[in-house]
Design a protein around this motif. Structure first.
Motif, PDB file in Angstrom:
ATOM      1  N   VAL A 127      -6.812  53.206  22.880  1.00  0.00           N
ATOM      2  CA  VAL A 127      -7.318  52.324  21.828  1.00  0.00           C
ATOM      3  C   VAL A 127      -7.220  53.002  20.464  1.00  0.00           C
ATOM      4  O   VAL A 127      -6.693  52.438  19.498  1.00  0.00           O
ATOM      5  CB  VAL A 127      -8.778  51.915  22.114  1.00  0.00           C
ATOM      6  N   SER A 129      -5.430  55.547  19.543  1.00  0.00           N
ATOM      7  CA  SER A 129      -4.065  55.940  19.151  1.00  0.00           C
ATOM      8  C   SER A 129      -3.139  54.751  18.967  1.00  0.00           C
ATOM      9  O   SER A 129      -2.041  54.908  18.415  1.00  0.00           O
ATOM     10  CB  SER A 129      -3.477  56.865  20.221  1.00  0.00           C
ATOM     11  N   GLU A 130      -3.582  53.569  19.458  1.00  0.00           N
ATOM     12  CA  GLU A 130      -2.737  52.379  19.481  1.00  0.00           C
ATOM     13  C   GLU A 130      -1.436  52.655  20.240  1.00  0.00           C
ATOM     14  O   GLU A 130      -0.388  52.114  19.932  1.00  0.00           O
ATOM     15  CB  GLU A 130      -2.435  51.897  18.057  1.00  0.00           C
TER      16      GLU A 130
END
Length: 301
Positions: A127, A129-130
């Protein structure tokens, strides 16, 4: 020397003897193994697992298990890359505290509690770090650097954590309580030890050490990745067991864990030098771990 003394000596030094034999066999098959730079590489390769395994040693000595250390390492490294290294350490310790609370006050088995944290920490890493790696700042990058051409900082950090682990286990009340809890938890309670509170500290230490390992790994790579340290929890457990700790609790030493981590690093390095395919490397390492667990079982009998 009595039979009991011989057994005790073999139990405490069997891993070291195994490491020496393994290194000798690899050196005979591939002389390049003894190259000074390669030996330094072995030490650096062992550093991350060793630091993580030192934290695992506290948990195993106390009769527990922590499956979340790999994910905590990744989360701490990602948080450290997005904010600052010390924040990553705090996140790791907090994750460990949550593990300890779930086990001590929530009455969850360590396997279940830390398995849940494994998933949560890895999910939060993705989440935050995408799904993309993030470069580390100068401080975290420094942790993976060389102080001199033949002086890698990760190797020095491994030795520092080794010293701290040894001191905690042998020179502090917390360390003595770890052995008491792992040896017989009910007896520890009857002797006045606050088992629940001590487990909080034990799992917090495991999380803190895992976070430190994650930051060192990120420093070596120059970035924190969402899938970093995946599966490292198994290597950490393996290092502790190879080093002579008992998964039943009450037994374990910092020296043994260090040797166990070096065994894994030497084995991987040797297999690479011998050009063994990666898939077969996993098979060999799995066999070594199984043998170590078998020896632990035989030793307890």
């Amino acid at each position: 020397m009595s039979t009991i003394s011989i057994r005790k000596y073999a139990s405490e030094n069997g891993a070291l003897a195994g490491l020496l034999v393994l290194a000798l066999v690899i050196a005979l098959m591939q002389p390049a193994f003894l190259n000074a730079q390669n030996l330094l590489n072995v030490g650096v390769q062992a550093a991350v697992i060793a630091i993580m395994a030192f934290g695992m040693t506290f948990v195993v000595v106390a009769g527990g298990i922590d499956l979340s250390v790999g994910s905590i390492a990744a989360l701490a490294a990602m948080v450290g890359a997005l904010t600052a290294g010390p924040v990553g350490l705090l996140v790791g310790a907090l994750c460990g505290l949550v593990n300890g609370a779930l086990i001590s006050y929530g009455k969850l088995p360590p396997f279940i509690a830390t398995l849940a944290m494994l998933s949560v920490a890895r999910g939060l890493t993705l989440v935050f770090s995408e799904g993309q790696p993030h470069e580390t700042d100068e401080l975290v990058t420094f942790l993976g650097s060389n102080l001199a051409p033949s002086l890698p900082l990760p190797l020095l950090l491994m030795l520092a954590f080794f010293g701290v682990t040894g001191l905690i286990l042998t020179r502090t009340n917390l360390g003595r309580r770890m052995y008491a809890i792992g040896g017989n938890e009910e007896a520890a309670k009857l002797s006045g030890i606050d088992v629940r509170r001590n487990k909080l500290w034990i799992y917090a230490l495991s999380g803190l050490f895992a976070a430190a390992a994650g930051l060192v790994l990120a420093g070596r790579l120059g970035s924190a990745g969402p899938q970093a340290a995946a599966g490292y929890e198994l290597d950490a457990i393996a290092a502790v067991v190879i080093g002579g700790a008992s998964l039943s609790g009450g037994v374990g030493r910092a020296t043994g864990t260090l040797v166990g981590a070096l065994v894994l690093a030497v084995l991987r390095n040797g297999l690479n030098l011998l050009q063994v395919p990666p898939f077969w490397q996993q098979v060999v390492i799995g066999v070594v771990i199984a043998l170590a667990a078998l020896l632990d079982s035989l030793r307890r009998r």
